[in-house]
Design a protein around this motif. Structure first.
Motif, PDB file in Angstrom:
ATOM      1  N   ARG A   1       0.834  -1.207   0.000  1.00  0.00           N
ATOM      2  CA  ARG A   1       0.000   0.000   0.000  1.00  0.00           C
ATOM      3  C   ARG A   1       0.867   1.255   0.000  1.00  0.00           C
ATOM      4  O   ARG A   1       1.068   1.861  -1.040  1.00  0.00           O
ATOM      5  CB  ARG A   1      -0.971  -0.042   1.199  1.00  0.00           C
ATOM      6  N   ASP A   2       1.488   1.597   1.117  1.00  0.00           N
ATOM      7  CA  ASP A   2       2.303   2.811   1.144  1.00  0.00           C
ATOM      8  C   ASP A   2       3.513   2.632   0.222  1.00  0.00           C
ATOM      9  O   ASP A   2       3.894   3.553  -0.516  1.00  0.00           O
ATOM     10  CB  ASP A   2       2.766   3.097   2.581  1.00  0.00           C
TER      11      ASP A   2
ATOM     12  N   HIS B   1       3.795   4.681  12.561  1.00  0.00           N
ATOM     13  CA  HIS B   1       3.975   4.581  11.109  1.00  0.00           C
ATOM     14  C   HIS B   1       4.911   5.735  10.751  1.00  0.00           C
ATOM     15  O   HIS B   1       4.496   6.886  10.704  1.00  0.00           O
ATOM     16  CB  HIS B   1       2.594   4.741  10.463  1.00  0.00           C
TER      17      HIS B   1
ATOM     18  N   HIS C   1       7.792   7.799   8.505  1.00  0.00           N
ATOM     19  CA  HIS C   1       8.419   8.031   7.203  1.00  0.00           C
ATOM     20  C   HIS C   1       9.859   8.500   7.403  1.00  0.00           C
ATOM     21  O   HIS C   1      10.249   8.944   8.474  1.00  0.00           O
ATOM     22  CB  HIS C   1       7.580   9.009   6.376  1.00  0.00           C
TER      23      HIS C   1
ATOM     24  N   ASN D   1       9.268   4.407   3.928  1.00  0.00           N
ATOM     25  CA  ASN D   1       8.771   4.091   5.269  1.00  0.00           C
ATOM     26  C   ASN D   1       9.904   3.439   6.058  1.00  0.00           C
ATOM     27  O   ASN D   1      10.972   3.149   5.514  1.00  0.00           O
ATOM     28  CB  ASN D   1       7.609   3.082   5.171  1.00  0.00           C
TER      29      ASN D   1
HETATM   30 ZN    ZN Z   1       2.535   6.628   5.130  1.00  0.00          ZN
END
Ligand code: ZN
Ligand code: KIV
Length: 514
Positions: free
Chosen positions: A12-13, A205, A207, A241
């Protein structure tokens, strides 16, 4: 021991970053490997974002989410109720479906992006969580841009969404702005301030814009987070990420310090990393921690000597722990015959006597021209690097019938510029049949000049890597493909060659095929 939930968002990301997009088949192949890796949650897509993403998420839920010991399959959705409905439609097939809904809580996002008041956003978040809970128990909520959100307001939103039924509260450092100590303190304060937090899992989460994603994730764990969202090879928006392999191996290698564990089967890490590189065509930098080519390499003579005597001298992890077949010595012009023989042996070549003499001379010639001689260099005499480029044709579907006493046949569906094309072919073997079906679609006829198949790693479940040389009307191009299914790997290799020729003669392709 206290356990940290590993939530993988490679599909997804990671996938939403430019250059990393994957089609449904590629997502499925990656998802199967993530299941073997034993991540706890796979975030498979953002179903409302496109029909293809919806379908890919649905297929992952159906095919991977229903396996024995399957991970939870999660879909992302904004707080709009239609988003949540679409997300549920995609993930509902999984044994353990999860809906992950998010809305920004920073004033910057509220003012410029959402154009909503704090009260409106809080209400939308609560309504979304309630709506999602009507579908399933496992609902995650994220206040986007948490690191730049007003702390008290964000905590109000978190308390309200817990009250509405969220089971996981995920704190994203959306823009990679946080610094470890500050981030750890923020996580600790959330623990103290948010009502009902003891009933839910606290997640982060992070980055990597400032290169702190892994450090921030680990610091959050030290301050009570028990889920980390991360990706293979650290892929993701912008700088990416937090890297799954770095977090997992840090927790494992420094269990003495962190005192927590994961369920991840670390021996599958290297395969997952290589598979992702192969699918996306993007390789990690050589010095990437854990999975880079040099991660277990020792160049200095004194290091090589130490490692040959006792690996513990310079290694804090064993290559086998991540499924790397063996220790890797980077050889240079100061490396001796013993180091070369040892490395070649690990690569599968047991040379001695005059054979080793010749190899040693060739190696010295090469080492004079190159500072470091890698495995790939040592094997360059037999391998030709094929570059994968932008795919014009993509494999969408493949069905093969083969066996003793039957004429092998194949049905292939290709995607080109948003359209799909299907045809079939027969051959004297399954690979021949697949290639004939592809030729029938494109109108081009490639003559296979060379074909090789090798396993990327050890084990019966290893990924097969196919390399081909194809003659298209006098122009010879090479192609590479990989898959745990070697027939599919062959189709991919053929298509990568076809894509190279198609890019250089797209006008001609238009005249002869779709
Ligand atoms: Zn993200
Ligand atoms: O970075 C981010 O904020 C996200 C959310 C959707 C969790 O990816």
């Amino acid at each position: 021991m206290d356990r940290v939930i590993v939530f993988d968002t490679t599909l997804r990301d990671g996938e939403q970053a430019p250059g990393f997009s994957m089609n449904t088949m590629e997502k499925l192949e990656m998802a199967r490997q993530l299941a073997r890796l034993q991540v706890d949650v796979i975030e498979a897509g953002f179903p409302i974002s496109s029909d293809e993403d919806f379908e890919a998420t649905r297929q992952v839920a159906r095919q991977v989410g229903t396996l024995d010991n399957a991970p939870s399959i999660c879909g992302l959705s904004r707080v709009g109720l239609a988003d949540i409905d679409r997300c549920w439609e995609a993930v509902k097939y999984a044994r353990k479906p999860r809906i992950h809904t998010f809305v920004a809580t920073s004033d910057i996002h509220l003012k410029y992006k959402l154009r909503k008041s704090r009260a409106e956003v809080l209400k939308a978040a609560v309504d979304a969580v309630r709506h999602a809970r009507a579908y399933c128990e496992d609902v995650e909520f994220s206040p986007e841009d948490a690191s730049r959100s007003d702390f008290d307001y964000m905590c109000d939103v978190l308390s309200a969404t817990i009250e509405a039924g969220a089971r996981t509260i995920n704190i994203p450092d959306t823009v990679g702005y946080a610094i470890p100590r500050e981030w750890g303190e923020r996580i600790a304060r959330i623990h103290e301030k948010v009502e009902g937090l003891d009933r839910v899992v606290l997640s982060v989460h992070c980055h990597n814009d400032l290169g702190q994603a892994v450090a921030n994730s680990l610091t959050a764990i030290m301050h009570g987070a028990r889920q980390v969202e991360c990706t293979i090879n650290g892929i993701g928006e912008r700088a990416g990420n937090a890297s799954l392999e770095e977090i997992v191996m840090a927790l494992r290698t420094r269990k003495d310090f962190f005192g927590v564990d994961t369920r991840v089967r670390t021996e599958e890490i290297f395969k997952a990393s290589r598979l992702l590189s192969h699918i996306t065509g993007v390789h990690v930098q050589p010095n990437k921690a854990i999975v880079g080519e040099n991660a277990f390499a020792h160049e200095a003579g004194i290091h090589q000597d130490g490692v040959l005597k006792e690996k513990l001298t310079y290694e804090i992890m064993r290559p086998e722990d991540i499924g790397r077949p063996s220790n890797k010595l980077v050889l240079g012009k100061h490396s001796g015959r013993a180091a070369l023989a040892s490395r070649l042996k690990e690569l599968g070549f047991s040379l001695a006597g005059s054979e080793l003499d010749r190899a040693f001379k060739a190696f010295k010639d090469l080492a004079d021209r190159k500072k470091e001689v890698y495995d790939e260099d040592l094997m360059a005499i037999v391998t030709d690097e094929a570059t994968q480029g932008e795919a014009l044709y993509e494999l969408d579907y493949l069905h093969v019938i083969s066996g003793t006493g039957v004429v092998p046949s194949a049905t292939v569906r290709l995607k080109k510029e948003g359209q799909t094309y299907q045809d079939s072919g027969v051959g004297d073997g399954p690979v021949d049949a697949v290639l004939a079906a592809i030729d029938a679609i494109t109108g081009l006829k490639g003559r296979l000049q060379d074909y090789s198949l090798r396993s990327a790693t050890s084990g019966k479940d290893a990924i097969g890597e196919v390399a081909m040389k194809i003659d298209f009307d006098g122009t010879v191009v090479s192609g590479k493909g990989a898959s745990t299914d070697v027939i599919e790997a062959s189709a991919r290799a053929y298509l990568s060659a076809l894509n190279r020729i198609a890019r250089s003669s797209s006008q001609r392709m238009k005249e002869v095929g779709p």
